[in-house]
Motif scaffolding. Structure first.
Motif, short mmCIF file in Angstrom:
data_model
loop_
_atom_site.label_atom_id
_atom_site.label_comp_id
_atom_site.label_asym_id
_atom_site.label_seq_id
_atom_site.Cartn_x
_atom_site.Cartn_y
_atom_site.Cartn_z
N LEU A 68 0.82 -1.22 0.00
CA LEU A 68 0.00 0.00 0.00
C LEU A 68 0.84 1.27 0.00
O LEU A 68 0.42 2.30 -0.52
CB LEU A 68 -0.93 0.00 1.22
CG LEU A 68 -2.05 -1.04 1.21
CD1 LEU A 68 -2.82 -1.02 2.52
CD2 LEU A 68 -3.00 -0.81 0.03
N ARG A 69 2.02 1.18 0.60
CA ARG A 69 2.93 2.32 0.67
C ARG A 69 4.30 1.87 0.14
O ARG A 69 4.65 0.69 0.25
CB ARG A 69 3.09 2.82 2.10
CG ARG A 69 1.78 3.24 2.76
CD ARG A 69 1.36 4.64 2.35
NE ARG A 69 2.32 5.61 2.86
CZ ARG A 69 2.80 6.63 2.15
NH1 ARG A 69 2.45 6.79 0.90
NH2 ARG A 69 3.64 7.48 2.70
N PRO A 70 5.09 2.77 -0.43
CA PRO A 70 6.44 2.39 -0.88
C PRO A 70 7.23 1.73 0.24
O PRO A 70 7.38 2.30 1.33
CB PRO A 70 7.05 3.72 -1.31
CG PRO A 70 5.88 4.57 -1.67
CD PRO A 70 4.79 4.18 -0.70
N ALA A 71 7.65 0.51 -0.01
CA ALA A 71 8.42 -0.26 0.97
C ALA A 71 7.66 -0.45 2.28
O ALA A 71 8.24 -0.72 3.32
CB ALA A 71 9.78 0.39 1.24
N GLY A 72 6.33 -0.29 2.24
CA GLY A 72 5.51 -0.45 3.45
C GLY A 72 5.70 0.64 4.48
O GLY A 72 5.24 0.52 5.61
N GLU A 73 6.35 1.74 4.10
CA GLU A 73 6.69 2.77 5.08
C GLU A 73 5.45 3.50 5.59
O GLU A 73 4.50 3.77 4.85
CB GLU A 73 7.64 3.79 4.44
CG GLU A 73 7.03 4.54 3.26
CD GLU A 73 8.03 5.45 2.55
OE1 GLU A 73 7.57 6.48 2.02
OE2 GLU A 73 9.21 5.10 2.53
N GLY A 74 5.43 3.78 6.86
CA GLY A 74 4.38 4.59 7.45
C GLY A 74 3.02 3.94 7.46
O GLY A 74 2.00 4.63 7.53
N HIS A 100 -4.91 0.79 -6.50
CA HIS A 100 -3.99 1.67 -7.25
C HIS A 100 -4.79 2.56 -8.22
O HIS A 100 -4.48 3.76 -8.38
CB HIS A 100 -2.97 0.84 -8.01
CG HIS A 100 -1.99 1.66 -8.80
ND1 HIS A 100 -0.97 2.39 -8.21
CD2 HIS A 100 -1.90 1.89 -10.14
CE1 HIS A 100 -0.28 3.02 -9.14
NE2 HIS A 100 -0.83 2.75 -10.32
N ALA A 101 -5.84 1.98 -8.84
CA ALA A 101 -6.66 2.76 -9.77
C ALA A 101 -7.38 3.89 -9.05
O ALA A 101 -7.71 4.92 -9.65
CB ALA A 101 -7.67 1.84 -10.46
N ARG A 102 -7.63 3.73 -7.76
CA ARG A 102 -8.28 4.78 -6.96
C ARG A 102 -7.26 5.72 -6.31
O ARG A 102 -7.64 6.63 -5.57
CB ARG A 102 -9.14 4.16 -5.86
CG ARG A 102 -10.41 3.49 -6.33
CD ARG A 102 -11.37 3.35 -5.16
NE ARG A 102 -12.56 2.59 -5.50
CZ ARG A 102 -13.62 2.49 -4.69
NH1 ARG A 102 -13.61 3.11 -3.52
NH2 ARG A 102 -14.67 1.79 -5.05
N GLY A 103 -6.00 5.47 -6.54
CA GLY A 103 -4.97 6.29 -5.91
C GLY A 103 -4.73 5.96 -4.46
O GLY A 103 -4.20 6.78 -3.71
N LEU A 104 -5.08 4.72 -4.04
CA LEU A 104 -4.96 4.33 -2.65
C LEU A 104 -3.85 3.31 -2.41
O LEU A 104 -3.69 2.82 -1.28
CB LEU A 104 -6.30 3.74 -2.16
CG LEU A 104 -7.45 4.74 -2.10
CD1 LEU A 104 -8.76 4.02 -1.83
CD2 LEU A 104 -7.20 5.79 -1.01
N ALA A 105 -3.10 2.97 -3.43
CA ALA A 105 -1.97 2.05 -3.27
C ALA A 105 -0.85 2.53 -4.18
O ALA A 105 -1.00 2.53 -5.40
CB ALA A 105 -2.37 0.62 -3.62
N ASP A 106 0.26 2.96 -3.58
CA ASP A 106 1.38 3.43 -4.40
C ASP A 106 2.66 2.68 -4.11
O ASP A 106 3.75 3.09 -4.54
CB ASP A 106 1.59 4.94 -4.22
CG ASP A 106 1.79 5.35 -2.77
OD1 ASP A 106 1.81 4.46 -1.90
OD2 ASP A 106 1.93 6.55 -2.51
N GLY A 107 2.54 1.55 -3.42
CA GLY A 107 3.71 0.69 -3.22
C GLY A 107 3.79 -0.36 -4.31
O GLY A 107 2.95 -0.41 -5.22
N ALA A 108 4.78 -1.21 -4.23
CA ALA A 108 4.95 -2.28 -5.22
C ALA A 108 3.87 -3.34 -5.04
O ALA A 108 3.57 -3.73 -3.91
CB ALA A 108 6.33 -2.91 -5.08
#
Length: 288
Positions: free
Chosen positions: A46-52, A204-212
């Motif tokens: 959900l977040r880059p590298a799971g951060e935060g 991701h299509a909703r802009g709610l997941a920007d991690g891998a």
């Protein structure tokens, strides 16, 4: 929003809570001495590298809609999640106390309270357990009616509350045995990864997941036919015994009714009765 201004991007998801039963607990995807599962795999992307990101899995094996509404929901609301998965219902169908009206009211309350708190919901329609286990038709049909009713409720609530929804009852999921564990009811590692990846694409299509996105490649070998037979002879037997004590007497009565109505050509009455109960449940729920 003033004309010409681009839409505001949703805030990043920093709190994700999973509510439900063994599917979301991760059964079938063993890591070390415990379960991981699709929700944990999704959380990592959900977040880059799971951060935060704070991820809490409240799901418990065997949970029914009542457990989610009465026990898991208050804990989830206290965590103030921006994202919450609500995936439950199969265990309700495996109980003699099954009541589609009660299930609809409970799930509606769960979805309503989470949505009112600003939470985006993840939901899923689930496979028919009779189909997955390959039960004889007189036993499988009553379970199929129940699961269709549960899925209809979940689908209606998903539309009502704008949930991110997966159709895990579709043939693409149920026909691919490589996605399922030896018990034939829970996804294996490959299946959990596929569920996580599917939810990730939608988020991701909703802009709610920007991690891998989760990797589709399992780290453990898929269960063999011998694994399935071993499970049925050991843990599977214990599972059947636990469920039979509650469900089997009624399921045998339901099966007898199936046979009787099939013999008299009146099986459509059973379908009509189930449809009537579902219609009442949906009408009552959507009226609230």
């Amino acid at each position: 929003m003033p004309p010409g201004c681009p839409p505001t991007a949703p805030p990043p998801v920093t709190r994700f809570v999973a509510l439900g039963d063994s599917l979301s607990e991760g059964v079938g995807d063993r890591v070390g001495e415990g379960w991981r599962g699709w929700a944990a795999l999704l959380a990592a992307g959900l977040r880059p590298a799971g951060e935060g990101l704070a991820f809490t899995n409240l799901s418990v094996s065997g949970a029914q809609s009542r457990d989610v509404a009465e026990d898991q929901l208050p804990e989830a609301l206290a965590l103030r999640p921006q994202l919450a998965s609500v995936v439950v219902g199969v265990n309700d169908t495996l109980r003699r106390t099954f009541d589609i009206g009660l299930l609809a009211r409970r799930l509606d309350r769960v979805c309503a309270e989470l949505t009112a708190a600003g939470t985006v919901l993840l939901t899923a329609c689930l496979p028919d357990p009779g189909l997955m286990l390959g039960l004889p038709a007189p036993l499988a049909r009553p379970l199929a009616r129940r699961q269709r009713a549960v899925n209809a409720v979940v689908h209606a609530l998903s539309i009502r509350y704008g949930a991110v929804h997966l159709h895990l009852d579709a043939p693409a999921w149920t026909d691919d045995r490589s996605l399922w564990s030896a018990d034939r009811l829970h996804p294996g590692e490959r299946g959990h990864r596929a569920i996580a990846a599917a939810f990730h694409r939608l988020l991701h299509a909703r802009g709610l997941a920007d991690g891998a996105p989760p990797s589709p490649d399992p780290e453990q070998p898929a269960p063999t036919r011998s694994d399935a037979l071993l499970w049925l002879a050991t843990a599977g037997t214990a599972w059947v015994v636990r469920r039979c004590g509650d469900l089997l007497p009624q399921l045998l009565l339901l099966a007898a009714a199936e046979v009787r109505h099939s013999a008299t050509g009146t099986r459509a009455r059973l379908d009509a009765r189930a449809e009537h109960a579902l219609t009442r449940a949906l009408t009552a729920t959507m009226r609230e």
